[in-house]
Write a protein that holds these residues in place. Sequence first.
Motif, mmCIF file in Angstrom:
data_model
loop_
_atom_site.group_PDB
_atom_site.id
_atom_site.type_symbol
_atom_site.label_atom_id
_atom_site.label_comp_id
_atom_site.label_asym_id
_atom_site.label_seq_id
_atom_site.Cartn_x
_atom_site.Cartn_y
_atom_site.Cartn_z
ATOM 1 N N GLY A 169 0.767 -1.203 -0.037
ATOM 2 C CA GLY A 169 -0.014 0.019 -0.048
ATOM 3 C C GLY A 169 1.024 1.100 0.110
ATOM 4 O O GLY A 169 0.814 2.221 -0.772
ATOM 5 N N VAL A 170 2.187 1.234 0.754
ATOM 6 C CA VAL A 170 2.898 2.358 0.802
ATOM 7 C C VAL A 170 3.551 2.415 -0.418
ATOM 8 O O VAL A 170 3.908 3.649 -1.000
ATOM 9 N N ALA A 171 4.237 1.378 -0.890
ATOM 10 C CA ALA A 171 4.892 1.199 -2.202
ATOM 11 C C ALA A 171 4.296 1.679 -3.318
ATOM 12 O O ALA A 171 4.904 2.314 -4.086
ATOM 13 N N LEU A 172 2.919 1.487 -3.649
ATOM 14 C CA LEU A 172 1.988 1.643 -4.668
ATOM 15 C C LEU A 172 1.321 3.057 -4.640
ATOM 16 O O LEU A 172 0.809 3.182 -5.454
ATOM 17 N N LYS A 173 1.690 3.615 -3.671
ATOM 18 C CA LYS A 173 0.508 4.855 -3.447
ATOM 19 C C LYS A 173 1.181 5.955 -4.488
ATOM 20 O O LYS A 173 2.390 5.785 -5.036
#
Lengths: 295, 278
Positions: free
Chosen positions: A131-135
Amino acid sequence: MSGRTHQIRRGARTGVLLAFTGPALAVLILTRLAPEGLSLFASFEKVDPFDGDSWSFVGWANFRQLFTSAAFWHVLGVTVWFVVLVSPVIVVGSLYLAWLYTRTMPMRGLWRTVAFLPSAIPSLGLTVMWGVALKPTGVVNKTLEAIGLPAQGFYSSAAQALPTIALITAWGGVGYWMVFLIAGLLDIPREILDAARVDGATPWREFRSVVLPLLRRPLLFVLVANTVWVFQIYAPIQVLTNGGPSEATSTLMFDTVRTATVYSNQQQAMAQMVVLLVLLGTTVAVQFALLGERE
Amino acid sequence: MTAGAQTRVRRLGLTALGALSGFVFLIPIWWLVVAAFRDPTEALSSTSVLGTLIPRSFSLDGFRSAIEDGYLRAVGISLAAAVSTVVGGLVVSSLAAYGFVAVRTRLSKVLFAVVVGSFLLPFETLAVPLVSVFSDLGLANGLPALILPALGNGLAVFNLRQAFLSVPLELAEAQYMDGAGHLRRFWHLYLPLCRPALIGSGMILFVSQWDSYLWPLLIISDNDNATASVAIASNFGPLSSNTQQAFAEVLVLVVIPAILLLFTQRRLIASSATSGIR
C-alpha cells in the motif's frame, strides 16, 4: 454367537472412533455447521425493519433479489475476474520458481528461502507494505518517473485496482505454492530424467514431455487450493480500496462482509454467503478429490 | 564451443536467473526493513529512488511510537492466540487422525471426508454468521473466540492421518499384545514416530492464526483485546505520510513467523514430500 461378538466389537470400534474424533466433531459443529445452518436458515427469511424480533419466511426472495440485481452480477464478475487474474500468475510463477530452484546453482537454498519469505508475511503486512510502495507518490511511482515512465494509479485507479490487488496477492503466495511443487519435482525418479537425457532430449523437451506430465497432480492441487485461498482474500481490499474505486474491487467476500456490517442487511449477506459457499464448496470438493487420489 | 564451456555458460545463466528471480522477493522485503528503521526526517527529504534502499540513518522512532500505542499488548494477544491454536489444534487433529487410522469402518471414512472437507474451507468465509453464533453463546470478544474456529484445520488432520498411516501396523499390534490401550498406543507410539508431521501441522496452525485479520476484526470489539493485525490496520491509512510506525509494526508481525518458518521450511518440504499434500 459369533455374530453377536462381531456386533459388540463393531459397537466398541464406533465408540473408539467417536471418542477420538469427538473434539474435532465438536469444533466442526460449533464453528462450521452451526454458522452454515444459520446462514442457510437466515437467507430464506426477512426481518421486519421496524421490529428486529419479528421475521418471516420469504422463500427464495433474498436470492431472487440478488440474482436480479446488476450490482450483484458485477460483484460476481469481479470475483471471477480476480481468480482469473491471480491463478495463472501463481501456477506459472510457482512452477517456474520450483523448476529454477531445483537446478544446480550456487546459493540455491538461500534463494529458495528468499522466495518463500513473502509467505511468512501476514496478509495485513503485505497490504501495508505494498500500500505504501504503490501509493501515487510512493517509491514505485518515483522509480517509474526516474526512468522516464509515467506514474501509475495502481490501487487508486479504477482500471488498475483489481490487477494491483491480484499482483500483491500473487507476490505473497507464489513462494508458498513453490514449496509443494519443489516437493513434487524432487519426487520424480532420477532414472526417468536420466533416461530422457540419454535419449537426447533437450531441456525444454524434457520439461514438457517428462516433468510436466508427472507434475500434473501437484499442479492441479496448487491451482485448486490457491483458488480456495483467493476467494477469501479480504485485508488488501478493505484497507487499500474499500471495494472501490467505483466498485472495481468489490469481490464476493468483501461485499458479503460489507452487506452485513456496513449495510446491516444480515439476510441479504447470508444469501450472498450461501452463494460464496456453493462456489467454495465445489472447489473444495475438487481439492479433496485431488488429495484422495494421492493416497 | 566445447561441451565444458557450454555447461559453464549454462550454469552462469542459471545463477544469474536464480539471483534475478530472488531479487523480486528480496528487494521489497529489504525496502520494508530499511524503511522501518529510517529516520522520519530523512524519509521526507529523500527524493532519490536508490536512496530508499540504502540505510543511511538509523532510528527506532517507529518502534517507540508503536510501543507507546500499546502495540506490544496486541502482539502478546496474537502470540497467545497462535500458541493456544497450535497446542489445541494439535490435540484436536492428532486425536481425530488417530481415530481415523485405528478404526477403519465405513463410518470412519465418511467422518474423515466430512471433517477434512469442512475444515479445508477457510472459516473466514463463515465469519458473518459465526459472529451471530458466538455472540449468542457469549463467546465474543475474548481469546476463546479467536482460538476456537482455528482449531479445525483440514490440512493438519490430513497430514497427521497420512503420517499415522505410515506407522507399521506390526508395531501397533505388538503394543496391543502387550496390553496397551488406544490412548497408550496413541501417546507412546504414534505421536513420537510422527514428530515431523506434528511440526508441519503445528506450523500450518500457527500461520493460520497469525495471518487472520477478518475474524479478529469482526469478533473483537474491545480495542484493548485487538490482535496485532487489527491494531496495525486501525492506525493505518494507505495515503498517510507517516509510515514509520506502521512499518515497524509490520516488521514485528513478519519476524515472528519468519523465524519459525526458517527453522521448519526444510522440514515442510520433506514432510509434504512424504505426505499427500501434493
